[in-house]
Motif scaffolding. Structure first.
Motif, short mmCIF file in Angstrom:
data_model
loop_
_atom_site.label_atom_id
_atom_site.label_comp_id
_atom_site.label_asym_id
_atom_site.label_seq_id
_atom_site.Cartn_x
_atom_site.Cartn_y
_atom_site.Cartn_z
N SER A 40 37.31 39.46 52.52
CA SER A 40 37.38 39.70 51.14
C SER A 40 38.41 40.38 51.18
O SER A 40 39.44 40.85 52.15
CB SER A 40 35.87 40.97 50.80
OG SER A 40 36.14 41.89 52.51
N SER A 41 38.33 40.42 49.12
CA SER A 41 39.71 40.45 48.96
C SER A 41 39.11 40.92 46.99
O SER A 41 38.64 40.00 46.97
CB SER A 41 40.78 39.36 48.82
OG SER A 41 41.89 40.07 47.80
N THR A 42 40.16 42.20 46.74
CA THR A 42 40.02 41.83 45.55
C THR A 42 40.57 41.18 44.28
O THR A 42 40.49 40.93 43.34
CB THR A 42 40.38 43.18 45.02
OG1 THR A 42 41.59 44.19 45.41
CG2 THR A 42 38.78 44.45 45.35
N ASP A 43 41.30 40.73 45.27
CA ASP A 43 42.01 39.40 44.61
C ASP A 43 41.78 38.26 44.19
O ASP A 43 42.26 37.27 43.99
CB ASP A 43 43.25 39.42 45.10
CG ASP A 43 44.55 40.78 45.36
OD1 ASP A 43 44.35 40.91 44.62
OD2 ASP A 43 44.89 41.13 46.23
#
Length: 106
Positions: A40-43
């Motif tokens: 997971s990544s917010t980017d």
């Protein structure tokens, strides 16, 4: 955004290499469920997910090739450092010093 990857398809080495490779540009977190890796990544956007999956498949293929050629690499290294340890037959004669035929059921 998160990507769910089946453990049976992707070796952890490939997942970690991909995360490391992309860590300069993205903050990525790896977690696990019973049968899945969760990346997971917010980017993550569509382009970054595409790059991540392309790199992941590249590293997974490299890992598969590494596993499949390990015995041959070890044989070459052994022959280079210990030339008298392994003797090959003349051209035309077949020898199976690492039991390739047995591994592939031939």
């Amino acid at each position: 955004m998160e990507i769910k990857l089946q453990k049976s398809i992707y070796p952890i080495e490939a997942v970690r290499n991909t995360i490391y490779w992309m860590s300069e540009d993205l903050a990525i977190v790896l977690s696990e469920e019973e049968n899945f890796y969760i990346v997971s990544s917010t980017d993550f956007d569509d382009l970054n997910v595409k790059k991540f999956l392309k790199s992941l498949n590249d590293f997974a293929l490299r890992e598969q090739i590494n596993v499949e050629t390990r015995d041959i690499k070890n044989l070459v290294i052994s022959k280079a450092f210990y030339p008298d340890l392994i003797n090959f037959k003349d051209i035309g004669e077949f020898d199976d010093p690492i039991n390739i035929l047995n591994k592939h059921g031939n």
